[in-house]
Design an enzyme around this catalytic site. Structure first.
Site, short mmCIF file in Angstrom:
data_model
loop_
_atom_site.label_atom_id
_atom_site.label_comp_id
_atom_site.label_asym_id
_atom_site.label_seq_id
_atom_site.Cartn_x
_atom_site.Cartn_y
_atom_site.Cartn_z
N ARG A 214 0.86 -1.19 0.00
CA ARG A 214 0.00 0.00 0.00
C ARG A 214 0.89 1.23 0.00
O ARG A 214 1.93 1.26 0.67
CB ARG A 214 -0.89 0.02 1.25
N HIS A 262 -0.77 0.40 -9.78
CA HIS A 262 -1.39 -0.68 -9.01
C HIS A 262 -1.77 -1.85 -9.93
O HIS A 262 -2.90 -2.35 -9.92
CB HIS A 262 -2.63 -0.14 -8.26
C1 OXD Z 1 -5.03 -5.55 -3.29
C2 OXD Z 1 -5.58 -6.44 -4.32
O1 OXD Z 1 -5.25 -5.80 -2.08
O2 OXD Z 1 -5.55 -6.01 -5.51
O3 OXD Z 1 -4.38 -4.55 -3.64
O4 OXD Z 1 -6.04 -7.54 -4.01
#
Ligand code: OXD
Length: 299
Positions: A214, A262
């Site tokens: 994160r 991400h």
């Molecule tokens: C996360 C996922 O927790 O994509 O980032 O599962």
């Protein structure tokens, strides 16, 4: 049982289609900002990524929160009733994808690919001493993701050390002994901002940070200072404190810092739907759904 779908920022249709194809008898109610108290009072289950502010406290019948992700911190909001179980997705395929991403970034760094890509742009053919891959890597967080990362990095020749808050010994010594630090920790109040100026100063000169957990684990201004000063060689950040990142975010323009949005790995809609429907069937039989999170620990 009535399920409220909190899909944002993913398209709701992604989950609706996957759940419908697996269990046509399980309807999902898409969340709307204008939902009334009466509509929310009917909800038994939440399937989602994060609670919009104020919604968790308006669900008096809530029996289960099913995260669509591996991380659950955006669902563990203060107004969620303490007895409601929360589960997360546990996905070995996603963990393998994360491991591939980390190995790519770690090898790219130790094999100096950005240097040779820059040389190619200048049409320059210059051999540099070739670095060995035996760099020391610390993987912080040895859960499903961290374990897969550690196995793959060890298999491609890195000198691996895993660390977790419960069983890793002092973090300072691990940081001081690691050329590359990979963050695979859950985000909790204890790990928020763990990678700060102090942590970067402990790492050896030329160190590299890879974050697939994160954004809030990293104090980004401290990272920028550590890279700009030349103490750290750089970082690969698949996650950032503010997602999506604004166009004027200073992280974009730091030589040595690689930003990806991400995408290290993601569970498929089919996997999420399968684990959700399995959990729902458990709940209907009066059993606990699998992959429960310890709400006090936060993961
Ligand atoms: C996360 C996922 O927790 O994509 O980032 O599962």
């Amino acid at each position: 049982m009535k399920t409220l779908l909190l899909a944002d920022p993913m398209p709701a249709g992604w989950f609706n289609t996957a759940v419908r194809s697996l269990a046509p008898d399980v309807p999902l109610t898409d969340y709307r900002r204008d939902m009334t108290d009466a509509e929310l009072a009917d909800i038994d289950v939440v399937l989602g990524w994060r609670f919009p502010p104020g919604v968790a406290g308006r669900l008096p019948r809530l029996k289960w929160v099913c995260s669509v992700a591996a991380g659950v911190e955006k669902l563990l909001v203060p107004d969620l009733a303490p007895q409601v179980p929360v589960t997360r997705i546990v996905d070995a395929e996603q963990a393998d994808g994360i491991a591939q991403f980390v190995a790519t970034m770690a090898l790219r760094h130790v094999r100096q690919l950005p240097l040779y890509e820059a040389q190619q742009l200048r049409r320059e053919w210059t051999r540099m001493p070739v670095a060995a891959v035996r760099s020391r890597v610390a993987v912080l967080g040895m859960g499903t993701m961290g374990g897969a990362v550690a196995r793959l990095l060890a298999a491609v020749g890195f000198d691996l050390r895993g660390w977790s808050r419960s069983s890793g010994g002092p973090l300072d010594a691990v940081l001081a002994a690691s050329n590359i630090v990979v963050c695979a920790l859950p985000l909790t109040p204890q790990t928020d901002g763990l990678l700060d100026a102090r942590a970067f100063a402990l790492m050896p000169r030329g160190g590299y940070v890879i974050n697939i957990a994160r954004g809030a684990h990293v104090v980004e201004t401290d990272l920028i200072d550590a890279v700009r000063s030349g103490h750290l060689a750089g970082a690969a950040l698949d996650v950032q404190r503010h997602e999506p990142m604004a166009a004027d975010d200073p992280l974009w323009a730091v030589p040595g810092i690689t930003i990806t949005p991400h995408i290290a790995a993601q569970s498929s809609a089919a996997t999420i739907a399968t684990q959700f429907v399995e959990g729902l069937r458990c709940l209907q039989r009066g059993e606990s759904p699998p992959n429960l999170v310890d709400r006090v620990r936060g993961y």
